[in-house]
Design a protein around this motif. Structure first.
Motif, PDB file in Angstrom:
ATOM      1  N   THR A   1       0.874  -1.545  -0.447  1.00  0.00           N
ATOM      2  CA  THR A   1      -0.050  -0.226  -0.113  1.00  0.00           C
ATOM      3  C   THR A   1       0.924   1.511   0.038  1.00  0.00           C
ATOM      4  O   THR A   1       0.752   2.458  -0.801  1.00  0.00           O
ATOM      5  CB  THR A   1      -0.973  -0.110   0.820  1.00  0.00           C
ATOM      6  OG1 THR A   1      -1.524  -1.147   1.043  1.00  0.00           O
ATOM      7  CG2 THR A   1      -1.403   1.563   1.471  1.00  0.00           C
ATOM      8  N   ALA A   2       1.967   0.829   0.782  1.00  0.00           N
ATOM      9  CA  ALA A   2       2.731   2.226   1.344  1.00  0.00           C
ATOM     10  C   ALA A   2       3.230   2.826  -0.322  1.00  0.00           C
ATOM     11  O   ALA A   2       3.408   3.494  -0.715  1.00  0.00           O
ATOM     12  CB  ALA A   2       3.259   2.281   2.370  1.00  0.00           C
ATOM     13  N   ILE A   3       3.927   1.752  -1.092  1.00  0.00           N
ATOM     14  CA  ILE A   3       4.557   1.377  -2.691  1.00  0.00           C
ATOM     15  C   ILE A   3       3.240   2.191  -3.354  1.00  0.00           C
ATOM     16  O   ILE A   3       3.884   3.113  -3.561  1.00  0.00           O
ATOM     17  CB  ILE A   3       5.374   0.485  -3.267  1.00  0.00           C
ATOM     18  CG1 ILE A   3       5.739   0.598  -1.879  1.00  0.00           C
ATOM     19  CG2 ILE A   3       6.081   1.004  -4.284  1.00  0.00           C
ATOM     20  CD1 ILE A   3       7.454  -0.666  -2.625  1.00  0.00           C
ATOM     21  N   ARG A   4       2.250   1.786  -3.729  1.00  0.00           N
ATOM     22  CA  ARG A   4       1.598   2.045  -4.540  1.00  0.00           C
ATOM     23  C   ARG A   4       0.902   3.890  -4.209  1.00  0.00           C
ATOM     24  O   ARG A   4       0.995   4.474  -5.388  1.00  0.00           O
ATOM     25  CB  ARG A   4       0.237   1.342  -4.596  1.00  0.00           C
ATOM     26  CG  ARG A   4      -0.758   2.094  -5.828  1.00  0.00           C
ATOM     27  CD  ARG A   4       0.139   1.568  -6.777  1.00  0.00           C
ATOM     28  NE  ARG A   4      -0.508   1.740  -8.136  1.00  0.00           N
ATOM     29  CZ  ARG A   4      -1.102   2.890  -8.525  1.00  0.00           C
ATOM     30  NH1 ARG A   4      -0.080   4.872  -7.697  1.00  0.00           N
ATOM     31  NH2 ARG A   4      -2.319   3.722  -9.326  1.00  0.00           N
ATOM     32  N   HIS A   5       0.825   4.058  -3.324  1.00  0.00           N
ATOM     33  CA  HIS A   5       0.476   5.374  -2.778  1.00  0.00           C
ATOM     34  C   HIS A   5       1.363   6.013  -3.015  1.00  0.00           C
ATOM     35  O   HIS A   5       1.308   7.182  -3.747  1.00  0.00           O
ATOM     36  CB  HIS A   5      -0.558   5.478  -1.365  1.00  0.00           C
ATOM     37  CG  HIS A   5      -1.659   5.045  -0.842  1.00  0.00           C
ATOM     38  ND1 HIS A   5      -2.775   5.572  -1.864  1.00  0.00           N
ATOM     39  CD2 HIS A   5      -1.885   4.156  -0.116  1.00  0.00           C
ATOM     40  CE1 HIS A   5      -3.137   5.262  -1.153  1.00  0.00           C
ATOM     41  NE2 HIS A   5      -3.333   4.055  -0.400  1.00  0.00           N
ATOM     42  N   SER A   6       2.708   6.180  -2.897  1.00  0.00           N
ATOM     43  CA  SER A   6       3.730   7.167  -2.923  1.00  0.00           C
ATOM     44  C   SER A   6       3.900   7.048  -4.670  1.00  0.00           C
ATOM     45  O   SER A   6       5.227   7.885  -4.688  1.00  0.00           O
ATOM     46  CB  SER A   6       5.010   6.772  -2.517  1.00  0.00           C
ATOM     47  OG  SER A   6       5.997   5.196  -3.330  1.00  0.00           O
ATOM     48  N   MET A   7       3.425   6.545  -5.541  1.00  0.00           N
ATOM     49  CA  MET A   7       3.661   6.229  -6.719  1.00  0.00           C
ATOM     50  C   MET A   7       3.192   7.226  -7.126  1.00  0.00           C
ATOM     51  O   MET A   7       2.631   7.426  -8.640  1.00  0.00           O
ATOM     52  CB  MET A   7       4.176   4.993  -7.313  1.00  0.00           C
ATOM     53  CG  MET A   7       5.580   3.917  -6.551  1.00  0.00           C
ATOM     54  SD  MET A   7       5.054   2.572  -8.151  1.00  0.00           S
ATOM     55  CE  MET A   7       5.007   3.061  -9.345  1.00  0.00           C
ATOM     56  N   ARG A   8       1.686   7.702  -6.804  1.00  0.00           N
ATOM     57  CA  ARG A   8      -0.234   7.876  -7.053  1.00  0.00           C
ATOM     58  C   ARG A   8       0.675   8.875  -8.160  1.00  0.00           C
ATOM     59  O   ARG A   8      -0.526   9.132  -9.331  1.00  0.00           O
ATOM     60  CB  ARG A   8      -0.787   8.140  -6.006  1.00  0.00           C
ATOM     61  CG  ARG A   8      -2.208   8.662  -7.160  1.00  0.00           C
ATOM     62  CD  ARG A   8      -2.962   8.565  -5.387  1.00  0.00           C
ATOM     63  NE  ARG A   8      -3.473   7.715  -4.740  1.00  0.00           N
ATOM     64  CZ  ARG A   8      -3.859   8.090  -3.271  1.00  0.00           C
ATOM     65  NH1 ARG A   8      -4.719   9.582  -3.135  1.00  0.00           N
ATOM     66  NH2 ARG A   8      -4.255   7.071  -2.493  1.00  0.00           N
ATOM     67  N   ALA A   9       0.619  10.011  -7.855  1.00  0.00           N
ATOM     68  CA  ALA A   9       1.522  11.134  -8.173  1.00  0.00           C
ATOM     69  C   ALA A   9       2.166  10.907  -9.942  1.00  0.00           C
ATOM     70  O   ALA A   9       1.564  11.779 -11.051  1.00  0.00           O
ATOM     71  CB  ALA A   9       2.050  12.949  -7.513  1.00  0.00           C
TER      72      ALA A   9
END
Length: 248
Positions: free
Chosen positions: A181-189
């Motif tokens: 979750t942290a990795i995918r959210h950090s890549m969102r922008a």
């Protein structure tokens, strides 16, 4: 009797610590000892400062640092929600950490993608074995919503993020879920910007939605090996389509 000579010991200087770091250490020690746990309320700022023999400013700085780490939450005002409580929000802290370091180019995108592939392969394997009916229902709903929002890039990106988070949650492994979750959210922008600058959005959208369907179908069928392979193929081909460097 001749006293023993002083042994030649390589003494290391004890690092000097700022007051707020001492506060954090004290709280960490109590957590490790089991005296404090999630949900416990910490003493008021004035009381904690007096107990530890530090200034209120040091306590305040320690609380800010621990809140950024996702370890405490603070509520203002009066009532049961006021005060500072121990909490557990590792994904929030991990997301912030990863986002900042990725922005500073401390983590090359290829390394991030490879780590994500490793984690999501395990998520897919576990999800194929133990996803609940609710897990499958959530993923299916998100796939339908992605179909409906194929023309809205921002909405599609949010749903894409939610799908990968739902996949991680279906694995029912807390640590894998939080890290994924942290990795995918950090890549969102970064993903959103890549979506917007892609020259053939509808083709890319069709590709991504088909791959998501294939992942879901493998999980729903309980085929752990195929689910893992479908996830890896999806992430590698998406990486290539978005022009993020090496893919294999």
């Amino acid at each position: 009797m001749v006293p023993n000579s002083t042994p030649d010991v390589d003494w290391q200087q004890i690092p000097r610590m700022r007051a707020y770091e001492l506060v954090i250490n004290q709280i960490e020690s109590q957590i490790m000892a089991g005296a404090l746990k999630v949900g416990d309320q910490l003493p008021a700022e004035r009381d904690l400062a007096a107990k530890l023999g530090v200034s209120r400013a040091a306590v305040r700085e320690a609380m800010r640092a621990m809140e950024a780490q996702g370890v405490v939450r603070s509520g203002v005002g009066v009532g049961p929600d006021s005060g500072t409580f121990l909490t557990s929000l590792p994904s929030k802290a991990l997301t912030q950490f990863l986002r900042l370091h990725m922005s500073l180019a401390n983590f090359p995108i290829d390394d991030v993608v490879e780590t994500r592939i490793m984690l999501e392969r395990w998520s897919a394997r576990l999800a194929a074995r133990q996803a609940s009916a609710d897990d499958l229902g959530t993923m299916s709903r998100l796939l339908d919503e992605m179909d409906a929002e194929r023309d809205d890039i921002a909405a599609f990106n949010e749903l894409d993020t939610e799908f990968h988070v739902a996949l991680a949650e279906a694995a029912h492994n807390v640590l894998i879920t939080e890290m994924t979750t942290a990795i995918r959210h950090s890549m969102r922008a970064m993903v959103l910007e890549s979506f917007r600058t892609h020259g053939h959005w509808h083709e890319l959208s069709d590709q991504l939605r088909a791959q998501h369907r294939a992942i879901y179908e493998a999980i729903a069928a309980g085929d752990s090996r195929r689910a893992a392979d479908e996830v890896e193929e999806h992430l590698r081909s998406a990486n290539a389509s978005l022009g993020w460097g090496a893919t294999g």
